[in-house]
Design a protein around this motif. Sequence first.
Motif, mmCIF file in Angstrom:
data_model
loop_
_atom_site.group_PDB
_atom_site.id
_atom_site.type_symbol
_atom_site.label_atom_id
_atom_site.label_comp_id
_atom_site.label_asym_id
_atom_site.label_seq_id
_atom_site.Cartn_x
_atom_site.Cartn_y
_atom_site.Cartn_z
ATOM 1 N N LEU A 92 -3.405 8.592 0.281
ATOM 2 C CA LEU A 92 -4.292 8.690 1.278
ATOM 3 C C LEU A 92 -5.599 8.432 0.854
ATOM 4 N N HIS A 93 -5.890 8.882 -0.240
ATOM 5 C CA HIS A 93 -7.610 8.891 -0.601
ATOM 6 C C HIS A 93 -7.781 7.594 -0.845
ATOM 7 N N ALA A 94 -6.882 6.874 -1.203
ATOM 8 C CA ALA A 94 -7.316 5.394 -1.754
ATOM 9 C C ALA A 94 -7.030 4.482 -0.434
ATOM 10 N N ALA A 95 -6.479 4.922 0.626
ATOM 11 C CA ALA A 95 -6.322 4.022 1.640
ATOM 12 C C ALA A 95 -7.760 4.016 2.479
ATOM 13 N N ALA A 96 -7.812 2.568 3.122
ATOM 14 C CA ALA A 96 -9.044 2.168 3.564
ATOM 15 C C ALA A 96 -8.971 2.356 5.249
ATOM 16 N N VAL A 97 -10.062 3.023 5.796
ATOM 17 C CA VAL A 97 -10.039 3.058 7.349
ATOM 18 C C VAL A 97 -11.260 2.222 7.820
ATOM 19 N N ASN A 98 -11.094 2.035 8.985
ATOM 20 C CA ASN A 98 -12.235 1.546 9.910
ATOM 21 C C ASN A 98 -13.069 2.862 10.440
ATOM 22 N N PHE A 99 -14.427 2.678 10.131
ATOM 23 C CA PHE A 99 -15.430 3.392 10.572
ATOM 24 C C PHE A 99 -16.252 2.634 11.209
ATOM 25 N N ALA A 100 -16.596 3.100 12.732
ATOM 26 C CA ALA A 100 -17.541 2.636 13.491
ATOM 27 C C ALA A 100 -18.275 3.598 14.251
ATOM 28 N N VAL A 101 -19.789 3.031 14.699
ATOM 29 C CA VAL A 101 -20.619 4.062 15.317
ATOM 30 C C VAL A 101 -21.007 3.420 16.614
ATOM 31 N N GLY A 102 -20.683 4.125 17.548
ATOM 32 C CA GLY A 102 -20.742 3.634 19.076
ATOM 33 C C GLY A 102 -22.376 4.003 19.416
ATOM 34 N N LEU A 103 -23.060 2.979 19.740
ATOM 35 C CA LEU A 103 -24.449 2.981 20.409
ATOM 36 C C LEU A 103 -24.464 3.502 21.738
ATOM 37 N N GLY A 104 -23.343 3.231 22.510
ATOM 38 C CA GLY A 104 -23.382 3.511 24.093
ATOM 39 C C GLY A 104 -22.589 2.469 24.854
ATOM 40 N N ALA A 105 -22.566 2.771 25.895
ATOM 41 C CA ALA A 105 -21.623 1.732 26.663
ATOM 42 C C ALA A 105 -22.277 1.726 28.076
ATOM 43 N N THR A 106 -21.899 0.738 28.843
ATOM 44 C CA THR A 106 -22.352 0.695 30.423
ATOM 45 C C THR A 106 -21.571 -0.040 31.133
ATOM 46 N N GLU A 107 -21.626 0.010 32.459
ATOM 47 C CA GLU A 107 -20.925 -1.234 33.289
ATOM 48 C C GLU A 107 -21.758 -2.051 34.000
ATOM 49 N N ILE A 108 -21.242 -3.243 33.836
ATOM 50 C CA ILE A 108 -21.970 -4.400 34.454
ATOM 51 C C ILE A 108 -20.976 -5.215 35.207
ATOM 52 N N THR A 109 -21.627 -5.878 36.331
ATOM 53 C CA THR A 109 -20.945 -6.709 37.220
ATOM 54 C C THR A 109 -20.556 -8.278 36.815
ATOM 55 N N GLY A 110 -19.494 -8.849 37.196
ATOM 56 C CA GLY A 110 -19.427 -9.964 36.734
ATOM 57 C C GLY A 110 -20.403 -10.967 37.163
ATOM 58 N N VAL A 139 -10.920 7.451 16.656
ATOM 59 C CA VAL A 139 -11.032 8.626 16.820
ATOM 60 C C VAL A 139 -12.353 9.263 16.545
ATOM 61 N N PRO A 140 -13.042 9.907 17.648
ATOM 62 C CA PRO A 140 -14.320 10.635 17.203
ATOM 63 C C PRO A 140 -14.237 11.423 16.101
ATOM 64 N N LYS A 141 -14.894 11.402 15.086
ATOM 65 C CA LYS A 141 -14.899 12.564 14.017
ATOM 66 C C LYS A 141 -16.287 13.065 13.613
ATOM 67 N N PHE A 142 -17.328 12.362 13.887
ATOM 68 C CA PHE A 142 -18.611 12.575 13.314
ATOM 69 C C PHE A 142 -19.639 12.543 14.417
ATOM 70 N N LYS A 143 -20.850 13.297 14.217
ATOM 71 C CA LYS A 143 -21.888 13.209 15.149
ATOM 72 C C LYS A 143 -23.143 12.918 14.306
ATOM 73 N N GLY A 144 -24.154 12.039 14.362
ATOM 74 C CA GLY A 144 -25.278 11.786 13.546
ATOM 75 C C GLY A 144 -26.308 11.109 14.579
ATOM 76 N N PHE A 145 -27.460 11.081 13.715
ATOM 77 C CA PHE A 145 -28.639 10.427 14.413
ATOM 78 C C PHE A 145 -29.009 9.031 13.904
ATOM 79 N N ARG A 146 -29.501 8.312 14.737
ATOM 80 C CA ARG A 146 -30.039 6.787 14.596
ATOM 81 C C ARG A 146 -31.538 7.011 13.839
ATOM 82 N N ASP A 147 -31.420 7.088 12.409
ATOM 83 C CA ASP A 147 -32.880 7.511 11.661
ATOM 84 C C ASP A 147 -32.922 6.619 10.727
ATOM 85 N N LEU A 148 -33.849 5.437 10.825
ATOM 86 C CA LEU A 148 -34.189 4.478 9.618
ATOM 87 C C LEU A 148 -35.641 5.064 8.982
ATOM 88 N N ASP A 149 -36.091 6.187 9.389
ATOM 89 C CA ASP A 149 -37.386 6.619 8.686
ATOM 90 C C ASP A 149 -37.155 6.948 7.203
#
Length: 230
Positions: A92-110, A139-149
């Motif tokens: 399990l520790h050696a298994a690779a998983v996909n980690f992604a950070v969602g910036l946001g979402a919205t709806e738009i028309t066609g 699956v949501p697992k973490f919370k963080g801030f977008r901070d490049l400072d």
Amino acid sequence: LEALKKAWSPVELIDTVFVRSEMNPQFAAVLLPSDLVIASRFEVELEQSAGLITVSLPYAMIEPIRGKLNAGFQSDALEVDQAWQRRVREILHAAAVNFAVGLGATEITGERLIHLRVGDVIQLDNNAEERLTGLVEGVPKFKGFRDLDFILDIPLELSVELGRTRMLVNDLLQLGQGAIVQLDKLAGEPLEIFINRKLVARGEVVVVNEKFGVRLTDIISPTERVRTLG
């Protein structure tokens, strides 16, 4: 006998006692001919010999606890295989998983999708001050801030390369004052600028306050520049 006692313990506490042994089953009068029994036969192989072992349980013994047997049971005294647990943990520790950070979402028309152009701004549902969600395999697992400072004050090594070449060790040892080394770059070609030994830009030589400088003529995108910090 102790193993038999332990095997029955999840169902009913019993006490096993050795009475006697008999080589000829015909002389082992433990039941009446009309009694019902539950017989379990096991085939046993010992080196070159093989035989059958029959375990007979009188139905009169099973009848009082038949309800427990019909209900099913599970032993709480299962042995834990530590080696198996350790191996599973390592996998399990050696298994690779996909980690992604969602910036946001919205709806738009066609219609808006069809008319999107370079330079258009799409407003998302997340505020700039809100924490972003880190997703592990969706699956949501973490919370963080977008901070490049935090990377703005990191000291970086910037170097400018005039050119390079490959030479024999013997030729290197014979170099002396006044020797000329021919490089692979032509005169007038842009110089290469490296940050932490990674190419980020090109430029031309200038003199500023009696010191060499470089005027940038080409540079990678800001996103690629951030990647050079990794």
